[in-house]
Design a protein around this motif. Structure first.
Motif, PDB file in Angstrom:
ATOM      1  N   SER A 219       0.837  -1.204   0.000  1.00  0.00           N
ATOM      2  CA  SER A 219       0.000   0.000   0.000  1.00  0.00           C
ATOM      3  C   SER A 219       0.871   1.253   0.000  1.00  0.00           C
ATOM      4  O   SER A 219       0.763   2.103  -0.873  1.00  0.00           O
ATOM      5  N   GLY A 220       1.723   1.357   1.015  1.00  0.00           N
ATOM      6  CA  GLY A 220       2.706   2.439   1.061  1.00  0.00           C
ATOM      7  C   GLY A 220       2.175   3.798   1.438  1.00  0.00           C
ATOM      8  O   GLY A 220       2.957   4.746   1.532  1.00  0.00           O
ATOM      9  N   GLY A 221       0.884   3.933   1.674  1.00  0.00           N
ATOM     10  CA  GLY A 221       0.347   5.253   1.959  1.00  0.00           C
ATOM     11  C   GLY A 221      -0.103   5.474   3.383  1.00  0.00           C
ATOM     12  O   GLY A 221      -0.503   6.574   3.747  1.00  0.00           O
ATOM     13  N   GLY A 222      -0.062   4.430   4.203  1.00  0.00           N
ATOM     14  CA  GLY A 222      -0.529   4.565   5.567  1.00  0.00           C
ATOM     15  C   GLY A 222      -2.028   4.781   5.665  1.00  0.00           C
ATOM     16  O   GLY A 222      -2.518   5.280   6.686  1.00  0.00           O
ATOM     17  N   ASP A 223      -2.774   4.404   4.619  1.00  0.00           N
ATOM     18  CA  ASP A 223      -4.214   4.676   4.610  1.00  0.00           C
ATOM     19  C   ASP A 223      -5.064   3.480   4.203  1.00  0.00           C
ATOM     20  O   ASP A 223      -6.252   3.632   3.926  1.00  0.00           O
ATOM     21  N   VAL A 224      -4.469   2.276   4.157  1.00  0.00           N
ATOM     22  CA  VAL A 224      -5.190   1.077   3.744  1.00  0.00           C
ATOM     23  C   VAL A 224      -4.925  -0.040   4.745  1.00  0.00           C
ATOM     24  O   VAL A 224      -3.796  -0.216   5.206  1.00  0.00           O
ATOM     25  N   LEU A 225      -5.959  -0.795   5.062  1.00  0.00           N
ATOM     26  CA  LEU A 225      -5.814  -2.030   5.828  1.00  0.00           C
ATOM     27  C   LEU A 225      -6.166  -3.189   4.912  1.00  0.00           C
ATOM     28  O   LEU A 225      -7.269  -3.247   4.362  1.00  0.00           O
ATOM     29  N   ALA A 253     -13.439  -2.427  -2.811  1.00  0.00           N
ATOM     30  CA  ALA A 253     -12.846  -2.170  -4.122  1.00  0.00           C
ATOM     31  C   ALA A 253     -11.975  -0.925  -4.114  1.00  0.00           C
ATOM     32  O   ALA A 253     -10.938  -0.877  -4.798  1.00  0.00           O
ATOM     33  N   ASN A 254     -12.359   0.105  -3.352  1.00  0.00           N
ATOM     34  CA  ASN A 254     -11.540   1.319  -3.335  1.00  0.00           C
ATOM     35  C   ASN A 254     -10.197   1.088  -2.657  1.00  0.00           C
ATOM     36  O   ASN A 254      -9.175   1.672  -3.051  1.00  0.00           O
ATOM     37  N   ASP A 255     -10.169   0.235  -1.630  1.00  0.00           N
ATOM     38  CA  ASP A 255      -8.896  -0.119  -1.001  1.00  0.00           C
ATOM     39  C   ASP A 255      -8.026  -0.926  -1.966  1.00  0.00           C
ATOM     40  O   ASP A 255      -6.810  -0.722  -2.046  1.00  0.00           O
ATOM     41  N   VAL A 256      -8.649  -1.853  -2.685  1.00  0.00           N
ATOM     42  CA  VAL A 256      -7.904  -2.619  -3.692  1.00  0.00           C
ATOM     43  C   VAL A 256      -7.329  -1.683  -4.743  1.00  0.00           C
ATOM     44  O   VAL A 256      -6.180  -1.835  -5.181  1.00  0.00           O
ATOM     45  N   VAL A 259      -4.093  -0.101  -3.479  1.00  0.00           N
ATOM     46  CA  VAL A 259      -2.934  -0.998  -3.495  1.00  0.00           C
ATOM     47  C   VAL A 259      -2.460  -1.230  -4.928  1.00  0.00           C
ATOM     48  O   VAL A 259      -1.254  -1.228  -5.202  1.00  0.00           O
ATOM     49  N   LEU A 260      -3.392  -1.417  -5.861  1.00  0.00           N
ATOM     50  CA  LEU A 260      -3.014  -1.589  -7.268  1.00  0.00           C
ATOM     51  C   LEU A 260      -2.259  -0.368  -7.785  1.00  0.00           C
ATOM     52  O   LEU A 260      -1.301  -0.492  -8.553  1.00  0.00           O
ATOM     53  N   ARG A 261      -2.689   0.805  -7.364  1.00  0.00           N
ATOM     54  CA  ARG A 261      -2.021   2.024  -7.817  1.00  0.00           C
ATOM     55  C   ARG A 261      -0.615   2.138  -7.249  1.00  0.00           C
ATOM     56  O   ARG A 261       0.294   2.674  -7.892  1.00  0.00           O
ATOM     57  N   ALA A 262      -0.411   1.611  -6.031  1.00  0.00           N
ATOM     58  CA  ALA A 262       0.893   1.728  -5.373  1.00  0.00           C
ATOM     59  C   ALA A 262       1.891   0.669  -5.823  1.00  0.00           C
ATOM     60  O   ALA A 262       3.108   0.887  -5.729  1.00  0.00           O
ATOM     61  N   LEU A 263       1.420  -0.482  -6.295  1.00  0.00           N
ATOM     62  CA  LEU A 263       2.331  -1.592  -6.596  1.00  0.00           C
ATOM     63  C   LEU A 263       3.435  -1.244  -7.591  1.00  0.00           C
ATOM     64  O   LEU A 263       4.574  -1.707  -7.418  1.00  0.00           O
ATOM     65  N   GLY A 349       4.926   3.716   5.379  1.00  0.00           N
ATOM     66  CA  GLY A 349       4.258   4.850   4.784  1.00  0.00           C
ATOM     67  C   GLY A 349       5.217   5.998   4.522  1.00  0.00           C
ATOM     68  O   GLY A 349       6.425   5.886   4.733  1.00  0.00           O
ATOM     69  N   PRO A 350       4.720   7.150   4.078  1.00  0.00           N
ATOM     70  CA  PRO A 350       5.590   8.283   3.739  1.00  0.00           C
ATOM     71  C   PRO A 350       6.131   9.031   4.947  1.00  0.00           C
ATOM     72  O   PRO A 350       7.100   9.774   4.834  1.00  0.00           O
ATOM     73  N   VAL A 351       5.509   8.862   6.119  1.00  0.00           N
ATOM     74  CA  VAL A 351       5.907   9.575   7.325  1.00  0.00           C
ATOM     75  C   VAL A 351       6.715   8.649   8.223  1.00  0.00           C
ATOM     76  O   VAL A 351       6.311   7.509   8.476  1.00  0.00           O
ATOM     77  N   SER A 352       7.860   9.117   8.710  1.00  0.00           N
ATOM     78  CA  SER A 352       8.669   8.313   9.619  1.00  0.00           C
ATOM     79  C   SER A 352       7.968   8.196  10.967  1.00  0.00           C
ATOM     80  O   SER A 352       7.389   9.160  11.472  1.00  0.00           O
TER      81      SER A 352
END
Length: 396
Positions: A219-225, A253-256, A259-263, A349-352
């Motif tokens: 995911s990489g965005g810190g906004d998906v489970l 579907a929006n969470d999927v 993740v698809l966008r981040a892969l 995610g993007p934030v440390s």
């Protein structure tokens, strides 16, 4: 037949857009109900082999696409999606274990996985024991006829020990016990969980099951489970898939879509956060306030040689153990003084992020002294993160 254009006409509008549309991002299909063209299709359509669609929980073009990409990423042949990484662990446990069975779990495993065993699994008559993941011989000695599953984790949660994965897999295979790996740290990038031992011909040999918290690197965005369960064996996959269906695991579907966008950037992000993590961890090695820096890629960290034999990449995650002369309250105050590192669980995610841990409550063996602090690297400039640590340490 003439219908009311304001109601029925809008619901049953005859327009169908032309096919052939293609864009970089896969389409997002949302459905509970799936429409069948006729009763023959209703009776004939199958979902277990992804040859058709029957109901939203059984898959859509969107979820099928992510499952196939995660399977490829992990080196598996099929994958399942669940609402979280912990749900992935729970799916494996509930699908493979029955009353009277035993599961063996690394002592340094993800804490909620251990709690699941202590409570829900125990209430269902499933026993568990914790083993030292750094001692394959100890694992071999613990396996008995009731043992039906061995969990692996690399690197270990919080304390970051990296086990000899090939040796642990060999122990489980020689005794005919399935092994499942929590591969969230490796993310399908650091090593191939299904290709750890020499195989027969071209067939790779590794773990039986690999699970991930897609919440983290994919995911990489810190906004998906979200979580995944990947396999190479068709019969094992079907067993998991049927349990998945009966328990009603589903993902939005929006969470999927996220993740698809981040892969496509996963490998780049993993590499960047790896480099940042090593740089900051190396800086910490020179600080007198800490007695140990726990990062598999650094010499002296537990299991460094095991990591080195398996991989050249590592997650942007490490821990430091403060000298025992500093109390837990002092270490907490250091954490509170950090400005760029935010206090919070999860990682990638993007934030440390930073979290202090009391190890005495997390491990079966009293092998650690002092207070541990885990750092997760985001995408801030490493020089800025070092400066943040310096100003917070000044208060000690």
């Amino acid at each position: 037949m003439t219908v009311d254009k304001h109601t029925t006409g809008l619901i049953h509008h005859p327009y169908v857009p032309p096919g052939g549309f293609e864009a970089p991002a896969p389409g997002v299909f949302k459905a509970s109900t799936v429409i069948f063209p006729n009763t023959a299709a209703l009776h004939a359509r199958a979902w277990k082999d992804k040859s058709g669609y029957t109901y939203g929980l059984h898959g859509t073009p969107t979820t099928f696409t992510l499952e196939e990409r995660i399977a490829s990423l992990e080196g598996g042949l099929q994958a399942l999606l669940v609402p979280s990484g912990l749900a992935a662990i729970a799916l494996v446990d509930t699908a493979l274990l029955r009353s009277g069975d035993e599961v063996l779990i690394p002592d340094n495993a993800y804490g909620p996985s251990k709690e699941l065993a202590r409570h829900e699994l125990a209430a269902w008559g499933i026993s568990h024991r914790f083993y030292d993941p750094m001692d394959p011989a100890a694992l071999a000695a613990m396996i008995r006829p009731a043992t039906r599953l061995v969990w692996l984790e690399a690197a270990g949660s919080v304390t970051m020990e990296f086990p000899d994965l090939p040796a642990l897999v060999r122990v489980a295979r020689e005794r005919g016990v399935p092994c499942a790996l929590d591969n969230t740290w490796g993310a399908g990038i650091a090593f191939d969980p299904f290709d750890l031992l020499p195989g027969q011909g071209d067939a790779p040999v590794g773990v039986d099951i690999s699970v991930q918290a897609l919440t983290k690197y994919p995911s990489g965005g810190g906004d998906v489970l979200m979580g995944s369960v990947t396999t190479r064996d068709e019969a094992l996959h079907l067993r998991l898939k049927l349990s998945h269906m009966r328990m009603g695991w589903g993902v939005g579907a929006n969470d999927v879509e996220l993740v698809l966008r981040a892969l496509p950037t996963l490998a780049l992000r993993y590499e960047a956060q790896d480099a940042a993590g090593r740089a900051l961890a190396t800086w910490w090695q020179g600080r007198p306030e800490v007695t140990q820096v726990l990062h598999p890629a650094l010499p002296g960290s537990p299991g460094h040689a095991n990591w080195q034999a398996l991989s050249v990449q590592a997650a942007g995650l490490f821990s430091v153990v403060f000298d025992a002369r500093y109390s837990a309250a002092q270490v907490d105050a250091f954490v509170d003084r950090l400005r760029l590192f935010r206090i919070g669980f999860s990682w990638a995610g993007p934030v440390s992020l930073v979290v202090p841990y009391d190890l005495s409550t997390m491990r079966s063996r009293a092998a650690w002294q002092g207070t541990l602090v885990r750092f997760s690297l985001g995408f801030e400039a490493v020089a800025d993160l070092i400066a943040d640590c310096e100003q917070a340490l000044a208060g000690l």
